[in-house]
Design an enzyme around this catalytic site. Sequence first.
Site, PDB file in Angstrom:
ATOM      1  N   GLY A  13      15.351  31.386  10.568  1.00  0.00           N
ATOM      2  CA  GLY A  13      14.189  31.258  11.442  1.00  0.00           C
ATOM      3  C   GLY A  13      14.603  30.520  12.705  1.00  0.00           C
ATOM      4  N   ILE A  46      15.218  27.243  13.256  1.00  0.00           N
ATOM      5  CA  ILE A  46      16.345  26.301  13.082  1.00  0.00           C
ATOM      6  C   ILE A  46      17.590  27.056  12.613  1.00  0.00           C
ATOM      7  CG2 ILE A  46      17.132  24.200  11.931  1.00  0.00           C
ATOM      8  CD1 ILE A  46      14.146  23.412  11.630  1.00  0.00           C
ATOM      9  N   ARG A  49      13.546  37.102   3.751  1.00  0.00           N
ATOM     10  CA  ARG A  49      12.864  38.219   3.083  1.00  0.00           C
ATOM     11  C   ARG A  49      12.921  39.457   3.968  1.00  0.00           C
ATOM     12  NH1 ARG A  49       7.659  34.810   1.900  1.00  0.00           N
ATOM     13  NH2 ARG A  49       8.258  34.298   4.041  1.00  0.00           N
ATOM     14  N   ARG A 105      14.535  22.063   2.474  1.00  0.00           N
ATOM     15  CA  ARG A 105      13.711  21.295   1.551  1.00  0.00           C
ATOM     16  C   ARG A 105      14.423  21.171   0.213  1.00  0.00           C
ATOM     17  NH1 ARG A 105      11.413  19.380   5.127  1.00  0.00           N
ATOM     18  NH2 ARG A 105       9.204  19.322   5.593  1.00  0.00           N
ATOM     19  N   ASP A 136      20.555  16.697   3.094  1.00  0.00           N
ATOM     20  CA  ASP A 136      19.662  15.835   3.879  1.00  0.00           C
ATOM     21  C   ASP A 136      18.303  15.718   3.203  1.00  0.00           C
ATOM     22  OD1 ASP A 136      18.871  14.336   6.271  1.00  0.00           O
ATOM     23  OD2 ASP A 136      17.659  16.086   6.809  1.00  0.00           O
ATOM     24  N   GLU A 157      11.834  12.951  -2.873  1.00  0.00           N
ATOM     25  CA  GLU A 157      12.191  11.888  -1.911  1.00  0.00           C
ATOM     26  C   GLU A 157      11.224  10.716  -2.005  1.00  0.00           C
ATOM     27  OE1 GLU A 157      12.328  13.895   1.855  1.00  0.00           O
ATOM     28  OE2 GLU A 157      13.956  15.178   1.228  1.00  0.00           O
ATOM     29  N   HIS A 210      17.119  12.276   4.721  1.00  0.00           N
ATOM     30  CA  HIS A 210      16.169  13.136   5.449  1.00  0.00           C
ATOM     31  C   HIS A 210      16.032  12.688   6.914  1.00  0.00           C
ATOM     32  CE1 HIS A 210      12.404  15.889   4.931  1.00  0.00           C
ATOM     33  NE2 HIS A 210      12.871  15.963   6.167  1.00  0.00           N
TER      34      HIS A 210
END
Length: 324
Positions: A155, A157, A177, A234, A258, A263, A281
């Site tokens: 996407g 990033i 996808r 994530r 990260d 978390e 993170h």
Amino acid sequence: MSKTKSIAILVPGNLNDHAVKRVEAEFEIVRIERPSASLVTPEIAARVRGIASMAGADAGLIDALPKLEIIANYGVGYDAVDARHASTKKVMVTNTPDVLTEEVADTALGLLLNTVRELPAAENWLRQGRWVKDGNYPLTGLTLRGRRAGIFGMGRIGLAIARRLEAFGLPVEYHNRSKVEGVSYPYHPTLESLAESVDTLISVAPGTPSTAKAVNAEILGALGSNGVFVNIGRGSTVDEEALAKALRDGTIAAAGLDVFADEPRVPQSLLEAPNASLLPHVGSASVHTRRAMADLCVDNLVSWFTEKKAVTPVPETAKVTAGA
Ligand code: NAP
Ligand code: 8YV
């Protein structure tokens, strides 16, 4: 006095200082310790029309606020907000895309280099006086040279990471996808096919039910013993137990992480892995970028209550409109 000053905006838990100052300047701020319906008093329920949150908002909190119109999420990833439930309640959800893209891509490349070239460990070697006492830091077993990179989540990033990888001389392939229009990197319709084709897998996919534990033992096996896995998306997209095992038994060579599933708690098995490079993170965590995220988060609230439209709505609530 500004038109919006009497509108109550709920800020649950911590939020960036600049965002808090802007909410205070534009609205009436209401603070609770965490985003929980149990902390909503009848007075809060009667007044709150918007939420600014980096801690999310679940269905219970949404239901506890009958006058709620908009949830402005501080962050591009909005997995902590129940956006589907919000849409059924005609509540707008916004996030902070684009303004953090380049910062997060920079961090991804830093994390990849730390993982492959052991830069944090080399710095510790120097600081601990071992350069003087023991000589040069050992040569790293891994290198970026000759690697093939795969991106899971091409996407905004993902594309920014791909551009950087190209500049580093690495060929790039990806899995989403759907194929991205106008992108010439080779596309893989499955994550397994991508993992089989590359030796360096970078995940920047969102945390959703369809990505939950997508990076599992099978994918790590396909990546192979020279494999490097980097996660800047994530933690929920990874089976962390399978990852710790793969790092321990040599199924893959190293990982740079990260983000984590729970978390700020990081599994002991990952903390103990010498071939894992770990960050708390910090993908977007510069004053510059967090300020831009704060501005976009609050701009969404201001635009909603003055222009009746959101600046950056998430897809689930794109059709939600402001009332009369
Ligand atoms: P984006 O532009 O929406 O990109 C997400 C990509 O993931 C899309 O290309 C999408 O393509 C793909 N994707 C979604 N679900 C998928 C699935 N089930 N299988 C395969 N691919 C899937 O979002 P972005 O702005 O690049 O941000 C991406 C994520 O990065 C955020 O959601 C957030 O979780 C994370 N993030 C982390 C940090 C940090 O500090 N570490 C900072 C910012 C963002 P398709 O829809 O075609 O599948
Ligand atoms: C932030 C992020 O750290 O935007 C995201 O999705 O993960 C990061 O930029 C986070 O949202 C703020 O808590």
